[in-house]
Design a protein around this motif. Structure first.
Motif: not given
Length: 282
Positions: A178-188, A190-207
């Motif tokens: 999910i951090l890589a998806t945030l880095n990829a910006g508009k190129q992202a 699809a994002c799949v997380i298998y039992y990893g620690m997700p981002v819960d910062d709403v401001a970051k998730l808005k991007t």
């Protein structure tokens, strides 16, 4: 008696303050930092079964490559090039062990399932691979997110500006996905997380530029159902779509080299993973 009462009040106040301090720390701690804290926990480490020895021999021309990163260094990756030219890419992220042969095998399985797609499994430990819990824990604690971001940005440059990028990761790699998806910006896409620690910062998730599929285990004591619920709530608050699949299984259940491998749950999770990517990498 008066001194005892005062001392008791002081202890209670101190405990409340500590609890509040811990809550603040957890709330504002990144997925990478949370996993580094987990790595210092012997119980967390003990839950990671030592993977069975496996030597991967590619049937699809997969090979290790090097590419430049914006911090002036080089990075490594296991690369499966699409048979025909395409802008569809998937970046794959390792478990806490490192980029071992099990991750190469999973990358190749995804490559074969999806057809014409480029798959690049990133070496986030720069050549280091742990074969025991103590070593893996140390590597995960030593990992610096700045370097991880540089590796991802180098991979995005390698893929090219026209690339449509999906991400997939397990455990430590789930958070990196999910951090890589945030880095990829508009190129992202699809994002799949298998039992990893997700981002819960709403401001970051808005991007976020894409939907997320989360695969989680209800018996996981660390990426717990409460953590998953918080993630769902944060995604909703950010106005983003997340699909969560919860399995009555242990952390690491989808790793076929793991003694706690749950074949039925892993097969169902993989079915959803492949369908998720197929629907977004067109």
């Amino acid at each position: 008696m008066k001194k005892v009462i005062i001392l008791s009040i002081a202890i209670i106040v101190g405990n409340i303050a500590m609890a509040q301090s811990d809550a603040i720390t957890v709330c504002h701690t990144s997925p990478t930092e949370k996993f580094a804290m987990f790595a210092s926990n012997k119980d967390f480490n003990a839950e990671h079964q030592i993977p069975r020895v496996y030597r991967h021999v590619s049937e699809e021309g997969g090979k290790m490559i090097k590419f430049q990163t914006p911090d002036g260094k080089e990075a490594n990756g296991y690369y499966l090039k699409a048979k025909n030219k395409t802008d569809n890419w998937i970046l794959v992220f390792q478990e806490w062990w490192g980029l071992n042969d099990n991750i190469k095998r999973q990358s190749e399985e995804l490559y074969k399932e999806l057809g014409n797609v480029n798959v690049l499994a990133l070496d986030m430990y720069d050549g280091k691979v742990g074969s025991d819990r103590e070593t893996a824990a140390r590597y995960m604690q030593e990992f610096k997110q700045d370097r991880g971001d540089a590796i991802v940005k180098g991979a995005l440059q390698f893929a090219g500006k026209r690339a449509k990028v999906g991400t997939l990761g397990w455990c430590f790699g789930g958070g990196q996905s999910i951090l890589a998806t945030l880095n990829a910006g508009k190129q992202a896409v699809a994002c799949v997380i298998y039992y990893g620690m997700p981002v819960d910062d709403v401001a970051k998730l808005k991007t976020l530029n894409t939907d997320v599929l989360g695969i989680f285990a209800t018996k996981d004591k660390y990426i717990s159902p409460n953590v998953v619920q918080k993630f769902e709530e944060s995604m909703k608050a950010a106005g983003k779509n997340v699909t969560v699949k919860n399995y009555n299984a242990e952390h690491g259940f989808a790793n076929p080299s793991n003694e706690i491998y749950d074949k039925e749950a892993a097969a169902d999770a993989w079915k959803h993973t492949v369908a998720f990517f197929r629907g977004r990498l067109k």
